[in-house]
Scaffold this motif. Structure first.
Motif, PDB file in Angstrom:
ATOM      1  N   GLY A 162       0.803  -1.211   0.000  1.00 20.21           N
ATOM      2  CA  GLY A 162       0.000   0.000   0.000  1.00 20.21           C
ATOM      3  C   GLY A 162       0.835   1.259   0.000  1.00 20.21           C
ATOM      4  N   MET A 163       1.922   1.257   0.743  1.00 22.39           N
ATOM      5  CA  MET A 163       2.783   2.433   0.821  1.00 22.39           C
ATOM      6  C   MET A 163       3.497   2.697  -0.493  1.00 22.39           C
ATOM      7  SD  MET A 163       2.753   3.921   3.860  1.00 22.39           S
ATOM      8  CE  MET A 163       4.353   4.726   3.935  1.00 22.39           C
ATOM      9  N   GLU A 164       3.929   1.650  -1.164  1.00 24.58           N
ATOM     10  CA  GLU A 164       4.766   1.808  -2.347  1.00 24.58           C
ATOM     11  C   GLU A 164       3.986   2.154  -3.612  1.00 24.58           C
ATOM     12  OE1 GLU A 164       7.896   2.069  -2.428  1.00 24.58           O
ATOM     13  OE2 GLU A 164       8.185   1.575  -0.321  1.00 24.58           O
ATOM     14  N   MET A 222      10.780  -0.020  -9.602  1.00 29.38           N
ATOM     15  CA  MET A 222       9.877  -0.742 -10.493  1.00 29.38           C
ATOM     16  C   MET A 222       8.863  -1.586  -9.732  1.00 29.38           C
ATOM     17  SD  MET A 222      12.833  -2.339 -13.006  1.00 29.38           S
ATOM     18  CE  MET A 222      13.235  -3.572 -11.744  1.00 29.38           C
ATOM     19  N   GLY A 223       7.709  -1.746 -10.347  1.00 25.10           N
ATOM     20  CA  GLY A 223       6.764  -2.749  -9.909  1.00 25.10           C
ATOM     21  C   GLY A 223       5.882  -2.323  -8.746  1.00 25.10           C
ATOM     22  N   GLN A 224       5.089  -3.288  -8.288  1.00 23.84           N
ATOM     23  CA  GLN A 224       4.085  -3.015  -7.271  1.00 23.84           C
ATOM     24  C   GLN A 224       4.684  -2.731  -5.898  1.00 23.84           C
ATOM     25  OE1 GLN A 224       0.531  -5.400  -7.293  1.00 23.84           O
ATOM     26  NE2 GLN A 224       0.886  -6.117  -9.375  1.00 23.84           N
ATOM     27  N   THR A 225       5.922  -3.151  -5.684  1.00 24.51           N
ATOM     28  CA  THR A 225       6.593  -2.819  -4.421  1.00 24.51           C
ATOM     29  C   THR A 225       7.924  -2.114  -4.667  1.00 24.51           C
ATOM     30  OG1 THR A 225       7.389  -5.125  -4.334  1.00 24.51           O
ATOM     31  CG2 THR A 225       5.467  -4.568  -2.992  1.00 24.51           C
ATOM     32  N   GLN A 226       8.092  -1.551  -5.875  1.00 23.89           N
ATOM     33  CA  GLN A 226       9.131  -0.584  -6.202  1.00 23.89           C
ATOM     34  C   GLN A 226      10.558  -1.053  -5.867  1.00 23.89           C
ATOM     35  OE1 GLN A 226       8.240   3.067  -7.616  1.00 23.89           O
ATOM     36  NE2 GLN A 226       7.213   1.250  -8.434  1.00 23.89           N
TER      37      GLN A 226
END
Length: 440
Positions: A162-164, A222-226
Protein backbone atom coordinates in the motif's frame (compact mmCIF):
# COMPACT_ATOMS: atom_id res chain seq x y z
CA UNK A 1 -0.93 -5.91 17.50
CA UNK A 2 2.77 -6.46 16.93
CA UNK A 3 4.14 -6.42 13.44
CA UNK A 4 4.68 -10.15 13.12
CA UNK A 5 2.46 -13.15 13.53
CA UNK A 6 -0.73 -11.83 15.16
CA UNK A 7 -1.73 -15.20 16.54
CA UNK A 8 1.16 -15.14 18.99
CA UNK A 9 0.99 -11.61 20.31
CA UNK A 10 -1.92 -10.12 22.28
CA UNK A 11 -3.62 -6.98 21.01
CA UNK A 12 -1.99 -3.89 22.51
CA UNK A 13 -4.70 -1.61 23.79
CA UNK A 14 -3.64 1.74 22.41
CA UNK A 15 -6.79 3.73 23.09
CA UNK A 16 -6.24 7.34 22.07
CA UNK A 17 -6.48 8.49 18.48
CA UNK A 18 -4.93 11.43 16.73
CA UNK A 19 -7.15 14.49 16.58
CA UNK A 20 -6.82 15.23 12.88
CA UNK A 21 -9.50 13.78 10.58
CA UNK A 22 -7.75 11.71 7.94
CA UNK A 23 -8.55 12.60 4.36
CA UNK A 24 -9.69 9.73 2.15
CA UNK A 25 -7.93 11.30 -0.83
CA UNK A 26 -4.54 10.78 0.79
CA UNK A 27 -4.69 7.07 -0.04
CA UNK A 28 -5.17 7.71 -3.73
CA UNK A 29 -1.43 7.79 -4.36
CA UNK A 30 1.60 6.05 -2.84
CA UNK A 31 3.29 7.56 0.20
CA UNK A 32 6.74 6.02 0.27
CA UNK A 33 8.43 8.65 -1.88
CA UNK A 34 7.40 11.40 0.54
CA UNK A 35 9.37 9.90 3.41
CA UNK A 36 12.49 11.73 4.53
CA UNK A 37 15.64 9.57 4.69
CA UNK A 38 16.73 8.65 8.19
CA UNK A 39 20.17 10.06 8.90
CA UNK A 40 20.83 8.61 12.34
CA UNK A 41 20.75 4.91 11.51
CA UNK A 42 23.95 2.94 10.93
CA UNK A 43 25.01 2.30 7.35
CA UNK A 44 22.56 0.00 5.59
CA UNK A 45 22.71 -2.26 2.57
CA UNK A 46 21.33 -0.89 -0.69
CA UNK A 47 17.62 -0.19 -0.19
CA UNK A 48 14.96 -1.72 -2.38
CA UNK A 49 13.43 1.58 -3.35
CA UNK A 50 15.34 4.75 -2.68
CA UNK A 51 18.93 5.45 -3.75
CA UNK A 52 21.13 6.39 -0.79
CA UNK A 53 21.33 10.04 0.18
CA UNK A 54 24.61 11.56 -0.93
CA UNK A 55 26.63 14.13 1.02
CA UNK A 56 26.59 17.59 -0.46
CA UNK A 57 30.11 17.18 -1.76
CA UNK A 58 28.82 14.42 -4.05
CA UNK A 59 25.73 16.40 -4.88
CA UNK A 60 27.34 18.66 -7.46
CA UNK A 61 25.88 18.69 -10.94
CA UNK A 62 28.69 18.25 -13.46
CA UNK A 63 27.93 19.11 -17.07
CA UNK A 64 28.55 16.12 -19.37
CA UNK A 65 31.78 16.28 -21.35
CA UNK A 66 30.33 14.27 -24.24
CA UNK A 67 27.11 14.06 -26.18
CA UNK A 68 24.47 11.52 -25.22
CA UNK A 69 25.19 9.58 -28.41
CA UNK A 70 28.87 9.39 -27.47
CA UNK A 71 27.99 8.29 -23.95
CA UNK A 72 25.59 5.65 -25.29
CA UNK A 73 28.22 4.26 -27.65
CA UNK A 74 30.68 3.90 -24.79
CA UNK A 75 28.10 2.40 -22.49
CA UNK A 76 27.09 -0.08 -25.19
CA UNK A 77 30.64 -1.44 -25.24
CA UNK A 78 30.57 -1.83 -21.45
CA UNK A 79 27.18 -3.54 -21.52
CA UNK A 80 28.26 -6.02 -24.18
CA UNK A 81 31.43 -6.73 -22.22
CA UNK A 82 29.18 -7.44 -19.21
CA UNK A 83 27.31 -10.08 -21.21
CA UNK A 84 24.38 -8.10 -22.63
CA UNK A 85 23.46 -9.19 -26.16
CA UNK A 86 23.90 -6.53 -28.84
CA UNK A 87 20.40 -7.06 -30.25
CA UNK A 88 18.86 -6.73 -26.78
CA UNK A 89 20.80 -3.54 -26.05
CA UNK A 90 19.80 -1.98 -29.35
CA UNK A 91 16.13 -2.83 -28.85
CA UNK A 92 16.14 -1.49 -25.29
CA UNK A 93 17.69 1.82 -26.40
CA UNK A 94 15.28 2.53 -29.26
CA UNK A 95 14.04 6.08 -28.71
CA UNK A 96 16.07 6.60 -25.53
CA UNK A 97 17.18 10.19 -24.94
CA UNK A 98 17.83 12.41 -21.91
CA UNK A 99 14.59 13.10 -20.03
CA UNK A 100 14.63 16.62 -18.58
CA UNK A 101 11.90 15.78 -16.07
CA UNK A 102 14.14 13.06 -14.63
CA UNK A 103 17.07 15.47 -14.41
CA UNK A 104 14.86 18.03 -12.69
CA UNK A 105 13.57 15.47 -10.18
CA UNK A 106 17.11 14.25 -9.48
CA UNK A 107 18.39 17.77 -8.81
CA UNK A 108 15.45 18.98 -6.76
CA UNK A 109 16.04 19.60 -3.08
CA UNK A 110 12.71 20.45 -1.43
CA UNK A 111 12.90 23.46 0.87
CA UNK A 112 10.20 22.16 3.20
CA UNK A 113 9.52 18.69 4.56
CA UNK A 114 6.26 17.26 5.87
CA UNK A 115 6.00 16.79 9.64
CA UNK A 116 5.93 13.15 10.64
CA UNK A 117 2.33 13.42 11.86
CA UNK A 118 1.16 14.74 8.49
CA UNK A 119 3.07 11.97 6.74
CA UNK A 120 1.36 9.39 8.95
CA UNK A 121 -2.05 10.94 8.32
CA UNK A 122 -1.59 10.25 4.60
CA UNK A 123 -0.05 6.83 5.08
CA UNK A 124 -2.76 5.64 7.47
CA UNK A 125 -5.78 7.04 5.64
CA UNK A 126 -9.10 5.21 6.16
CA UNK A 127 -9.34 4.28 2.47
CA UNK A 128 -5.88 2.69 2.46
CA UNK A 129 -6.72 0.75 5.62
CA UNK A 130 -10.02 -0.53 4.18
CA UNK A 131 -8.42 -1.52 0.88
CA UNK A 132 -5.64 -3.33 2.70
CA UNK A 133 -8.09 -5.21 4.90
CA UNK A 134 -10.07 -6.31 1.85
CA UNK A 135 -6.94 -7.49 0.03
CA UNK A 136 -5.77 -9.45 3.07
CA UNK A 137 -9.05 -11.37 2.87
CA UNK A 138 -9.00 -11.75 -0.92
CA UNK A 139 -5.37 -12.91 -1.05
CA UNK A 140 -5.51 -15.00 2.12
CA UNK A 141 -4.27 -18.26 0.60
CA UNK A 142 -1.37 -16.67 -1.25
CA UNK A 143 -0.38 -14.59 1.76
CA UNK A 144 -0.41 -17.66 3.97
CA UNK A 145 1.92 -19.46 1.55
CA UNK A 146 4.29 -16.49 1.51
CA UNK A 147 4.23 -16.35 5.32
CA UNK A 148 5.12 -20.01 5.52
CA UNK A 149 7.96 -19.68 3.01
CA UNK A 150 9.59 -16.47 4.21
CA UNK A 151 8.35 -15.92 7.75
CA UNK A 152 7.11 -12.38 7.10
CA UNK A 153 3.52 -11.74 8.14
CA UNK A 154 0.83 -10.78 5.69
CA UNK A 155 -0.08 -7.48 7.32
CA UNK A 156 3.49 -6.22 6.91
CA UNK A 157 3.61 -7.18 3.24
CA UNK A 158 0.28 -5.59 2.44
CA UNK A 159 1.35 -2.45 4.30
CA UNK A 160 4.48 -2.15 2.13
CA UNK A 161 2.34 -2.82 -0.96
CA UNK A 162 0.00 0.00 0.00
CA UNK A 163 2.78 2.43 0.82
CA UNK A 164 4.77 1.81 -2.35
CA UNK A 165 2.10 1.77 -5.05
CA UNK A 166 -1.33 1.97 -3.43
CA UNK A 167 -1.65 -1.79 -3.92
CA UNK A 168 -0.31 -1.77 -7.47
CA UNK A 169 -2.29 1.20 -8.79
CA UNK A 170 0.61 3.68 -9.04
CA UNK A 171 3.78 1.96 -10.25
CA UNK A 172 5.24 4.83 -12.28
CA UNK A 173 4.90 5.30 -16.02
CA UNK A 174 8.44 6.17 -17.08
CA UNK A 175 10.69 3.90 -19.10
CA UNK A 176 13.18 2.47 -16.61
CA UNK A 177 15.86 2.22 -19.29
CA UNK A 178 15.33 5.85 -20.36
CA UNK A 179 15.33 7.16 -16.77
CA UNK A 180 18.44 5.26 -15.76
CA UNK A 181 20.26 6.18 -18.96
CA UNK A 182 19.46 9.84 -18.23
CA UNK A 183 20.78 9.54 -14.68
CA UNK A 184 23.90 7.63 -15.75
CA UNK A 185 24.64 10.33 -18.32
CA UNK A 186 23.82 13.51 -16.39
CA UNK A 187 22.61 12.65 -12.88
CA UNK A 188 24.13 13.32 -9.47
CA UNK A 189 24.91 9.62 -8.91
CA UNK A 190 26.14 8.35 -12.28
CA UNK A 191 27.90 5.34 -10.76
CA UNK A 192 24.73 4.21 -8.99
CA UNK A 193 22.62 4.73 -12.12
CA UNK A 194 25.21 2.94 -14.27
CA UNK A 195 25.01 -0.17 -12.07
CA UNK A 196 21.20 -0.06 -12.10
CA UNK A 197 21.12 0.29 -15.87
CA UNK A 198 23.30 -2.79 -16.37
CA UNK A 199 21.04 -4.67 -13.94
CA UNK A 200 17.93 -3.50 -15.83
CA UNK A 201 19.38 -4.81 -19.10
CA UNK A 202 20.09 -8.13 -17.39
CA UNK A 203 16.44 -8.32 -16.34
CA UNK A 204 15.36 -7.76 -19.94
CA UNK A 205 17.80 -10.41 -21.14
CA UNK A 206 16.40 -12.90 -18.66
CA UNK A 207 13.03 -12.46 -20.34
CA UNK A 208 11.01 -11.46 -17.28
CA UNK A 209 9.64 -8.37 -19.04
CA UNK A 210 9.99 -6.49 -22.32
CA UNK A 211 11.60 -3.05 -22.65
CA UNK A 212 8.26 -1.47 -23.51
CA UNK A 213 6.65 -2.77 -20.33
CA UNK A 214 9.58 -2.08 -17.99
CA UNK A 215 8.07 1.03 -16.43
CA UNK A 216 8.72 2.66 -13.07
CA UNK A 217 9.54 5.84 -11.23
CA UNK A 218 11.90 8.59 -12.42
CA UNK A 219 14.61 7.01 -10.23
CA UNK A 220 14.20 3.55 -11.78
CA UNK A 221 12.18 1.88 -9.02
CA UNK A 222 9.88 -0.74 -10.49
CA UNK A 223 6.76 -2.75 -9.91
CA UNK A 224 4.09 -3.02 -7.27
CA UNK A 225 6.59 -2.82 -4.42
CA UNK A 226 9.13 -0.58 -6.20
CA UNK A 227 12.37 -2.57 -6.45
CA UNK A 228 15.46 -1.04 -7.99
CA UNK A 229 17.01 -3.33 -10.65
CA UNK A 230 19.92 -4.65 -8.56
CA UNK A 231 17.53 -5.61 -5.76
CA UNK A 232 15.25 -7.25 -8.30
CA UNK A 233 18.15 -9.38 -9.54
CA UNK A 234 19.02 -10.56 -6.04
CA UNK A 235 15.57 -10.91 -4.46
CA UNK A 236 12.73 -11.07 -6.99
CA UNK A 237 11.07 -14.48 -7.13
CA UNK A 238 8.60 -16.30 -9.38
CA UNK A 239 6.13 -17.33 -6.69
CA UNK A 240 3.12 -17.89 -8.94
CA UNK A 241 5.07 -20.41 -11.05
CA UNK A 242 4.50 -18.90 -14.49
CA UNK A 243 8.20 -18.86 -15.34
CA UNK A 244 8.67 -15.09 -14.92
CA UNK A 245 9.51 -12.89 -11.96
CA UNK A 246 6.75 -10.39 -12.65
CA UNK A 247 6.62 -7.71 -9.96
CA UNK A 248 4.60 -5.49 -12.33
CA UNK A 249 1.61 -7.64 -13.21
CA UNK A 250 1.66 -10.31 -10.50
CA UNK A 251 0.81 -9.23 -6.97
CA UNK A 252 1.88 -12.71 -5.86
CA UNK A 253 5.41 -12.26 -7.23
CA UNK A 254 5.65 -8.70 -5.90
CA UNK A 255 4.60 -9.66 -2.36
CA UNK A 256 6.79 -12.76 -2.26
CA UNK A 257 9.77 -10.78 -3.56
CA UNK A 258 9.23 -8.21 -0.82
CA UNK A 259 9.03 -10.96 1.78
CA UNK A 260 12.28 -12.42 0.45
CA UNK A 261 13.97 -9.02 0.77
CA UNK A 262 12.70 -8.42 4.31
CA UNK A 263 13.72 -11.92 5.34
CA UNK A 264 17.27 -11.34 4.07
CA UNK A 265 17.33 -7.95 5.80
CA UNK A 266 17.02 -9.54 9.21
CA UNK A 267 13.29 -9.97 9.72
CA UNK A 268 12.59 -11.99 12.86
CA UNK A 269 9.47 -14.12 12.76
CA UNK A 270 7.23 -13.83 15.78
CA UNK A 271 8.69 -10.54 16.98
CA UNK A 272 7.06 -7.10 17.05
CA UNK A 273 8.38 -4.18 14.98
CA UNK A 274 8.16 -2.07 18.13
CA UNK A 275 5.63 -0.41 20.39
CA UNK A 276 4.84 2.95 21.93
CA UNK A 277 6.31 3.64 25.35
CA UNK A 278 6.21 6.10 28.25
CA UNK A 279 9.45 7.68 29.44
CA UNK A 280 9.88 8.32 33.13
CA UNK A 281 10.60 11.67 34.76
CA UNK A 282 14.18 12.83 34.28
CA UNK A 283 14.79 10.41 31.41
CA UNK A 284 18.17 10.75 29.69
CA UNK A 285 17.17 11.72 26.15
CA UNK A 286 20.71 11.30 24.84
CA UNK A 287 19.83 7.58 24.76
CA UNK A 288 17.38 8.24 21.90
CA UNK A 289 19.96 7.35 19.29
CA UNK A 290 19.52 4.67 16.63
CA UNK A 291 23.03 3.37 17.26
CA UNK A 292 22.26 2.61 20.94
CA UNK A 293 20.68 -0.77 21.52
CA UNK A 294 19.75 -2.27 24.86
CA UNK A 295 17.64 -5.22 25.99
CA UNK A 296 14.09 -4.14 26.78
CA UNK A 297 14.71 -5.20 30.37
CA UNK A 298 17.46 -2.58 30.57
CA UNK A 299 15.19 0.09 29.09
CA UNK A 300 12.63 -0.76 31.77
CA UNK A 301 15.30 -0.30 34.42
CA UNK A 302 16.01 3.13 32.95
CA UNK A 303 12.38 4.18 33.37
CA UNK A 304 10.70 3.08 30.11
CA UNK A 305 7.26 1.49 30.30
CA UNK A 306 4.69 0.56 27.69
CA UNK A 307 2.23 3.37 27.08
CA UNK A 308 -0.54 3.53 29.65
CA UNK A 309 1.31 1.19 32.02
CA UNK A 310 0.38 -1.95 30.09
CA UNK A 311 2.67 -4.90 30.81
CA UNK A 312 5.46 -5.69 28.37
CA UNK A 313 5.39 -9.32 27.22
CA UNK A 314 8.10 -11.44 28.90
CA UNK A 315 9.63 -12.51 25.58
CA UNK A 316 9.90 -8.88 24.51
CA UNK A 317 12.09 -8.04 27.50
CA UNK A 318 15.02 -9.97 26.06
CA UNK A 319 14.91 -8.28 22.67
CA UNK A 320 17.45 -5.67 21.63
CA UNK A 321 15.74 -2.32 21.16
CA UNK A 322 16.53 1.27 20.28
CA UNK A 323 14.52 4.29 21.36
CA UNK A 324 12.90 6.34 18.60
CA UNK A 325 11.63 9.90 19.15
CA UNK A 326 10.32 10.82 15.69
CA UNK A 327 9.33 14.34 16.79
CA UNK A 328 11.79 14.87 19.64
CA UNK A 329 11.14 14.53 23.36
CA UNK A 330 7.82 16.38 23.17
CA UNK A 331 6.25 13.76 20.89
CA UNK A 332 5.46 10.04 21.11
CA UNK A 333 8.26 7.58 21.92
CA UNK A 334 8.75 4.06 20.57
CA UNK A 335 11.01 1.12 21.30
CA UNK A 336 11.97 -0.42 17.95
CA UNK A 337 13.31 -3.88 17.16
CA UNK A 338 14.96 -5.89 14.38
CA UNK A 339 11.84 -5.86 12.21
CA UNK A 340 11.81 -2.05 12.23
CA UNK A 341 15.47 -2.13 11.16
CA UNK A 342 14.57 -4.55 8.36
CA UNK A 343 12.00 -2.04 7.07
CA UNK A 344 14.68 0.67 7.20
CA UNK A 345 16.77 -1.41 4.82
CA UNK A 346 13.81 -1.34 2.43
CA UNK A 347 13.45 2.44 2.77
CA UNK A 348 15.85 4.27 5.08
CA UNK A 349 13.30 6.61 6.63
CA UNK A 350 12.05 6.37 10.19
CA UNK A 351 8.72 7.94 9.12
CA UNK A 352 8.30 5.27 6.45
CA UNK A 353 9.17 2.39 8.77
CA UNK A 354 6.85 3.76 11.45
CA UNK A 355 4.05 4.09 8.90
CA UNK A 356 4.51 0.50 7.68
CA UNK A 357 4.47 -0.80 11.26
CA UNK A 358 1.40 1.17 12.30
CA UNK A 359 -0.46 0.46 9.03
CA UNK A 360 0.10 -3.27 9.44
CA UNK A 361 -1.51 -3.01 12.88
CA UNK A 362 -4.38 -0.81 11.66
CA UNK A 363 -5.47 -3.69 9.43
CA UNK A 364 -6.37 -5.57 12.64
CA UNK A 365 -7.78 -2.60 14.55
CA UNK A 366 -4.67 -1.66 16.52
CA UNK A 367 -1.75 0.68 15.74
CA UNK A 368 -3.21 3.87 17.24
CA UNK A 369 -0.65 6.36 18.52
CA UNK A 370 -1.47 7.49 22.05
CA UNK A 371 1.10 10.25 22.62
CA UNK A 372 0.42 13.75 21.34
CA UNK A 373 2.42 15.21 18.46
CA UNK A 374 3.92 18.70 18.98
CA UNK A 375 2.02 20.10 16.01
CA UNK A 376 2.98 23.69 16.74
CA UNK A 377 6.64 22.76 16.33
CA UNK A 378 7.00 22.49 12.55
CA UNK A 379 10.17 21.01 11.02
CA UNK A 380 12.97 23.33 9.98
CA UNK A 381 13.20 24.12 6.28
CA UNK A 382 16.29 23.12 4.37
CA UNK A 383 17.76 26.63 4.53
CA UNK A 384 17.06 26.75 8.27
CA UNK A 385 18.79 23.41 8.77
CA UNK A 386 21.83 24.75 6.92
CA UNK A 387 21.75 27.87 9.09
CA UNK A 388 21.47 25.75 12.23
CA UNK A 389 24.50 23.68 11.22
CA UNK A 390 26.45 26.85 10.45
CA UNK A 391 25.60 28.40 13.83
CA UNK A 392 26.45 25.17 15.65
CA UNK A 393 29.90 25.26 14.03
CA UNK A 394 30.36 28.92 14.91
CA UNK A 395 29.64 28.09 18.55
CA UNK A 396 32.18 25.24 18.54
CA UNK A 397 29.65 22.42 18.23
CA UNK A 398 31.03 20.41 15.33
CA UNK A 399 28.08 19.63 13.04
CA UNK A 400 30.23 18.89 10.00
CA UNK A 401 29.59 20.41 6.59
CA UNK A 402 26.45 22.62 6.51
CA UNK A 403 24.46 20.62 3.96
CA UNK A 404 20.96 20.59 5.41
CA UNK A 405 21.19 16.88 6.25
CA UNK A 406 20.63 16.13 9.94
CA UNK A 407 23.11 13.30 10.29
CA UNK A 408 24.88 11.74 13.26
CA UNK A 409 27.40 14.58 13.61
CA UNK A 410 24.69 17.23 13.53
CA UNK A 411 22.59 15.42 16.12
CA UNK A 412 25.61 15.09 18.38
CA UNK A 413 26.25 18.81 18.03
CA UNK A 414 22.59 19.58 18.71
CA UNK A 415 22.71 17.51 21.89
CA UNK A 416 25.76 19.41 23.10
CA UNK A 417 24.06 22.74 22.42
CA UNK A 418 20.85 21.59 24.11
CA UNK A 419 22.82 20.54 27.17
CA UNK A 420 24.49 23.95 27.32
CA UNK A 421 21.03 25.53 27.50
CA UNK A 422 19.90 23.03 30.13
CA UNK A 423 17.33 21.49 27.80
CA UNK A 424 16.47 17.81 27.15
CA UNK A 425 19.25 16.64 24.83
CA UNK A 426 17.23 14.65 22.29
CA UNK A 427 19.25 15.76 19.23
CA UNK A 428 16.11 17.02 17.51
CA UNK A 429 16.44 20.26 15.47
CA UNK A 430 13.88 22.92 16.41
CA UNK A 431 13.12 26.57 15.78
CA UNK A 432 13.65 27.15 19.50
CA UNK A 433 17.25 25.98 19.25
CA UNK A 434 17.82 27.91 16.05
CA UNK A 435 16.56 31.14 17.66
CA UNK A 436 18.64 30.54 20.77
CA UNK A 437 21.82 30.12 18.73
CA UNK A 438 20.99 33.23 16.67
CA UNK A 439 20.72 35.27 19.86
CA UNK A 440 23.63 33.78 21.77
Amino acid sequence: MPFCLPRRWPLRQLIAVTSVVLLVACAEKPTAADAQPLQTAPAMTAPAIVPPVVPSGENLVIAPTQTFAEWQAGFRKEALAAGIRADLFDRAFIGVSPDMSVIKADRSQPEFTRPVWEYLDGALSPLRIRKGQALIQQQADILQSIEQRYGVDREALVAVWGMESNFGQFQGNKSVINSLATLAYEGRRPGFAHAQLIAALQILQQGDISPEKMLGSWAGAMGQTQFIPTTYNTHAVDFDGDGRRDIWGSATDALASTAHYLQSSGWQRGQPWGFEVDLGEGFDYTLADGTIRKPVAEWIRLGVSEYGGLPIAPDDKQLSASLLLPAGHRGPAFLIFDNFRAILKYNNSSSYALAVGLLSQRFTGAGLVHGQWPKEDLPLSRSERIELQTLLGQHNYDAGNPDGIIGANTRKAIRSAQQSFGWPADGYPTHKLLDALRNR
